[in-house]
Design a protein around this motif. Structure first.
Motif, PDB file in Angstrom:
ATOM      1  N   THR A 172       0.853  -1.184   0.000  1.00  0.00           N
ATOM      2  CA  THR A 172       0.000   0.000   0.000  1.00  0.00           C
ATOM      3  C   THR A 172       0.892   1.237   0.000  1.00  0.00           C
ATOM      4  OG1 THR A 172      -1.616  -1.208   1.320  1.00  0.00           O
ATOM      5  CG2 THR A 172      -1.915   1.153   1.137  1.00  0.00           C
ATOM      6  N   THR A 175      -0.141   7.295  -3.878  1.00  0.00           N
ATOM      7  CA  THR A 175       0.053   7.455  -5.324  1.00  0.00           C
ATOM      8  C   THR A 175      -0.406   8.812  -5.832  1.00  0.00           C
ATOM      9  OG1 THR A 175      -2.071   6.292  -5.629  1.00  0.00           O
ATOM     10  CG2 THR A 175      -0.055   4.989  -5.846  1.00  0.00           C
ATOM     11  N   GLU A 184      -4.038   9.996  -1.709  1.00  0.00           N
ATOM     12  CA  GLU A 184      -4.613   8.918  -2.511  1.00  0.00           C
ATOM     13  C   GLU A 184      -3.700   7.710  -2.334  1.00  0.00           C
ATOM     14  OE1 GLU A 184      -5.462   9.007  -7.075  1.00  0.00           O
ATOM     15  OE2 GLU A 184      -3.484   8.101  -6.731  1.00  0.00           O
ATOM     16  N   SER A 186      -2.956   3.542  -3.072  1.00  0.00           N
ATOM     17  CA  SER A 186      -3.250   2.428  -3.967  1.00  0.00           C
ATOM     18  C   SER A 186      -2.419   1.224  -3.547  1.00  0.00           C
ATOM     19  CB  SER A 186      -2.928   2.802  -5.423  1.00  0.00           C
ATOM     20  OG  SER A 186      -3.585   3.994  -5.800  1.00  0.00           O
ATOM     21  N   THR A 187      -2.773   0.059  -4.083  1.00  0.00           N
ATOM     22  CA  THR A 187      -2.023  -1.154  -3.775  1.00  0.00           C
ATOM     23  C   THR A 187      -1.348  -1.668  -5.038  1.00  0.00           C
ATOM     24  OG1 THR A 187      -4.067  -2.433  -4.056  1.00  0.00           O
ATOM     25  CG2 THR A 187      -3.431  -1.861  -1.820  1.00  0.00           C
ATOM     26  N   LEU A 228      -0.541  -2.583 -10.653  1.00  0.00           N
ATOM     27  CA  LEU A 228      -1.554  -1.972  -9.800  1.00  0.00           C
ATOM     28  C   LEU A 228      -2.634  -3.002  -9.518  1.00  0.00           C
ATOM     29  CD1 LEU A 228      -2.725   0.730  -8.558  1.00  0.00           C
ATOM     30  CD2 LEU A 228      -4.035   0.924 -10.697  1.00  0.00           C
ATOM     31  N   GLU A 231      -8.482  -0.832  -8.288  1.00  0.00           N
ATOM     32  CA  GLU A 231      -8.658   0.542  -8.754  1.00  0.00           C
ATOM     33  C   GLU A 231      -7.687   1.486  -8.052  1.00  0.00           C
ATOM     34  OE1 GLU A 231     -12.195   3.950  -8.628  1.00  0.00           O
ATOM     35  OE2 GLU A 231     -12.662   1.826  -8.229  1.00  0.00           O
ATOM     36  N   ARG A 232      -7.079   2.365  -8.820  1.00  0.00           N
ATOM     37  CA  ARG A 232      -6.181   3.363  -8.238  1.00  0.00           C
ATOM     38  C   ARG A 232      -6.944   4.231  -7.241  1.00  0.00           C
ATOM     39  NH1 ARG A 232      -1.920   7.505 -11.281  1.00  0.00           N
ATOM     40  NH2 ARG A 232      -1.545   8.831  -9.444  1.00  0.00           N
ATOM     41  N   GLY A 233      -6.326   4.491  -6.098  1.00  0.00           N
ATOM     42  CA  GLY A 233      -6.943   5.318  -5.075  1.00  0.00           C
ATOM     43  C   GLY A 233      -7.823   4.571  -4.102  1.00  0.00           C
ATOM     44  N   ARG A 234      -7.972   3.261  -4.296  1.00  0.00           N
ATOM     45  CA  ARG A 234      -8.836   2.467  -3.416  1.00  0.00           C
ATOM     46  C   ARG A 234      -8.023   1.578  -2.479  1.00  0.00           C
ATOM     47  NH1 ARG A 234     -13.709   3.285  -2.158  1.00  0.00           N
ATOM     48  NH2 ARG A 234     -14.180   1.047  -2.108  1.00  0.00           N
ATOM     49  N   GLY A 235      -6.741   1.856  -2.332  1.00  0.00           N
ATOM     50  CA  GLY A 235      -5.871   0.970  -1.569  1.00  0.00           C
ATOM     51  C   GLY A 235      -6.286   0.763  -0.130  1.00  0.00           C
ATOM     52  N   GLN A 238      -9.568  -1.160   0.107  1.00  0.00           N
ATOM     53  CA  GLN A 238      -9.358  -2.564  -0.225  1.00  0.00           C
ATOM     54  C   GLN A 238      -8.798  -3.331   0.966  1.00  0.00           C
ATOM     55  OE1 GLN A 238      -6.754  -2.351  -3.594  1.00  0.00           O
ATOM     56  NE2 GLN A 238      -8.375  -1.785  -5.030  1.00  0.00           N
TER      57      GLN A 238
END
Length: 387
Positions: A172, A175, A184, A186-187, A228, A231-235, A238
């Motif tokens: 994580t 990003t 933001e 992301s994973t 990735l 979804e970008r920004g959902r790390g 998630q």
């Protein structure tokens, strides 16, 4: 009418893992624990048994079981040893689950068959040295440079991250910045051996000695943009959803420890003679063991409830926190009482209760401390500080 009996399929699995834990894990784990040695052969056998693929569908190598089956397996392993149980728990609920839940078909096809077979392990790179429970304060960054992510930062207390069969870590990282000015996150999947990705030596731990726990560093570590995960920004979202499920799994481990303490104490109370009679003839010992059994049963019911709500597709986050809180306290309290019953022998590593005592405390800290669970439960009930 409420029926607490397990179905035939779950009971067969439970008995199978119970026998494995008793006949394969118990005879060897003491020496592995003393040597801080990872249980590669046991992991391979659990893979052959299908335990690493339990909650995953068959398309990508899973066995088509469910999360309750995983929890039952973890409880039986926890009754004998926490290191082996946590290796399975982290390998499935924290390692493979993010790939299964958020990965593309290509990512699943690449990684899931090995993970489900127990031939490879994946780690969950969330906690940082300066953050601990505060996942909102991430400092690890990932910057998109052309068709690559460039990752810099550090992680700590990462289970299964440095074994000979670890193949990837899901990290994580920050990003970017959202429209509201917040981070933001992301994973991103980082395969083992990627240049710039370094795994520190194993921690010297007070417990869980036969499991693998390390720190990680990323220095201009480059991976393809296609790594990735989701979804970008959902790390954060998630991983928080994965943690809710993982708390049920860790609750099953804690229940196993609590029950293992009962098992060992009952056996010792029957066999040990002091002052001309069996230790179990003393009412104080009887009461201790009775209280221990109450805690173990309460913990089991708590994680059963959380797992059943999850499997029905109902909201279960509060129940997962309740189960985590109850089971970790039961493990700690039972380990302390079991050690007291064993007396001086309870301080010797030749006896399982010594391992239980050293291992139980981590259950009150990892995957959300007991204080965090209380906070989450209170919030779920509508009790929280005013804005």
């Amino acid at each position: 009418m409420i029926d607490f009996r397990l179905g035939e399929e779950h009971e067969v699995l439970r008995k199978r893992v119970e026998e494995f834990a008793r006949t394969e894990v118990a005879p060897v784990i003491g020496e592995l624990y003393k040597r801080d040695e990872f249980p590669y052969e046991l992991v391979a056998e659990m893979g052959r048994m299908g335990l690493y693929g339990l909650p995953f569908d068959t398309e990508f190598g899973g066995t088509g079981g469910d999360f309750l089956g995983l929890c039952l397996s973890l409880e039986e392993l926890g009754r004998v040893d926490t290191s082996v149980a946590i290796t399975l728990s982290a390998g499935v609920s924290l390692g493979a689950m993010p790939i299964h839940r958020f990965g593309t078909r290509e990512q699943k096809a690449r990684w899931m068959p090995q993970l489900c077979a127990g031939e490879a392990l994946s780690a969950f790179g969330l906690t940082e040295p300066g953050g601990g429970t505060d996942v909102s304060g991430l400092t690890t960054t990932a910057v998109l440079d052309g068709d690559e992510w460039v990752i810099n930062g550090a992680k700590s207390f990462i289970t299964n991250s440095g074994t000979d069969i670890t193949r990837l870590v899901t990290v994580t990282a920050v990003t970017g910045v959202r429209a509201d000015g917040r981070q933001e996150a992301s994973t991103i999947v980082v395969p083992s051996g990627t240049p710039g990705f370094e795994v520190a030596p194993k921690y010297s731990k007070a417990g869980w000695n036969a499991s693998d726990t390390r720190g990680l560093t990323f220095t201009d570590c480059r991976v393809p943009a296609g790594n990735l995960l989701g979804e970008r920004g959902r790390g954060i979202a998630q991983f928080l959803s994965v943690l809710d499920e993982s708390r049920i799994a860790i609750s099953a481990v804690g229940t196993g420890v609590a029950q293992g303490c009962v098992d060992e104490s009952v056996r010792y109370a029957r066999e040990r003679r002091a002052f001309g009679r069996n230790l179990g003839a003393n009412q104080s010992v009887q009461f201790k063991i009775a209280d221990m059994e109450v805690r173990a049963q309460s913990a089991r019911l708590a994680y059963y409830q959380a797992a059943s709500k999850m499997l029905r597709g109902e909201p279960f986050a509060k129940e997962a926190s309740v189960a985590k809180l109850v089971s970790s306290a039961a493990a700690m309290d039972n380990a302390r009482d079991a050690t007291q019953i064993f007396g001086g022998y309870g301080a010797l590593n030749d006896y399982p209760v010594a391992r239980f005592y050293r291992d139980a405390k981590v259950l009150e800290i990892g995957e959300g401390t007991s204080e965090v669970q209380r906070m989450l439960i209170a919030r779920a009930l509508g009790v929280q500080a005013a804005a």
